[in-house]
Design a protein around this motif. Structure first.
Motif, PDB file in Angstrom:
ATOM      1  N   GLY A   1       0.793  -1.286   0.143  1.00 20.08           N
ATOM      2  CA  GLY A   1       0.005   0.110  -0.124  1.00 20.08           C
ATOM      3  C   GLY A   1       0.863   1.248  -0.146  1.00 20.08           C
ATOM      4  N   LYS A   2       1.740   1.251  -0.890  1.00 21.43           N
ATOM      5  CA  LYS A   2       2.549   2.706  -1.080  1.00 21.43           C
ATOM      6  C   LYS A   2       1.683   3.674  -1.789  1.00 21.43           C
ATOM      7  N   VAL A   3       1.724   4.756  -1.350  1.00 22.72           N
ATOM      8  CA  VAL A   3       0.984   6.024  -2.101  1.00 22.72           C
ATOM      9  C   VAL A   3       1.831   6.553  -3.148  1.00 22.72           C
ATOM     10  N   LYS A  50       4.572   7.425   1.005  1.00 23.76           N
ATOM     11  CA  LYS A  50       4.141   6.745   2.288  1.00 23.76           C
ATOM     12  C   LYS A  50       3.471   5.688   2.260  1.00 23.76           C
ATOM     13  N   ASN A  51       3.357   4.784   3.190  1.00 26.56           N
ATOM     14  CA  ASN A  51       2.599   3.537   3.041  1.00 26.56           C
ATOM     15  C   ASN A  51       1.411   3.738   4.102  1.00 26.56           C
ATOM     16  N   LYS A  52       0.483   2.652   3.831  1.00 32.00           N
ATOM     17  CA  LYS A  52      -0.663   2.316   5.081  1.00 32.00           C
ATOM     18  C   LYS A  52      -0.046   2.356   6.356  1.00 32.00           C
ATOM     19  N   ASN A  53      -0.821   2.989   7.363  1.00 39.32           N
ATOM     20  CA  ASN A  53      -0.481   2.979   8.738  1.00 39.32           C
ATOM     21  C   ASN A  53       0.577   4.101   8.933  1.00 39.32           C
ATOM     22  N   LEU A  70      -4.876   5.288   6.388  1.00 38.82           N
ATOM     23  CA  LEU A  70      -5.851   4.085   6.922  1.00 38.82           C
ATOM     24  C   LEU A  70      -5.857   3.298   5.611  1.00 38.82           C
ATOM     25  N   ASN A  71      -5.840   3.740   4.389  1.00 34.03           N
ATOM     26  CA  ASN A  71      -5.816   2.636   3.386  1.00 34.03           C
ATOM     27  C   ASN A  71      -5.276   3.279   2.059  1.00 34.03           C
ATOM     28  N   VAL A  72      -4.731   2.476   1.262  1.00 34.73           N
ATOM     29  CA  VAL A  72      -4.562   3.145  -0.184  1.00 34.73           C
ATOM     30  C   VAL A  72      -5.062   2.242  -1.134  1.00 34.73           C
TER      31      VAL A  72
END
Length: 75
Positions: A1-3, A50-53, A70-72
């Motif tokens: 889950g990387k942005v 950035k990543n989830k969490n 919270l989520n990607v």
């Protein structure tokens, strides 16, 4: 889950506990009313990579904001 560019990011504002989703888009598509934000805007730049969490600190014109990712999603 990387942005990354094009991802939809669900955030929680750590001060107000409000949840909000933003999609990172190009400058031509950006429309804050539709929660479409330019990936080079202050929030966009803070989220990219950035990543989830992860915790994200954003300096906005109205002051400093702190978010948790919270989520990607890649929609």
């Amino acid at each position: 889950g990387k942005v990354i560019f094009g991802s939809t990011v669900k955030l929680q504002d750590l001060e107000t506990d409000k949840k909000i989703s933003y999609k990172l888009v190009g400058q031509d598509e950006a429309d804050i009313k539709k929660n479409l934000i330019f990936f080079k805007s202050p929030i966009g730049k803070a989220l990219i990579g950035k990543n989830k969490n992860d915790m994200v600190n954003v300096n906005t014109p109205s002051g400093e904001k702190n978010f948790e990712i919270l989520n990607v999603d890649y929609i």
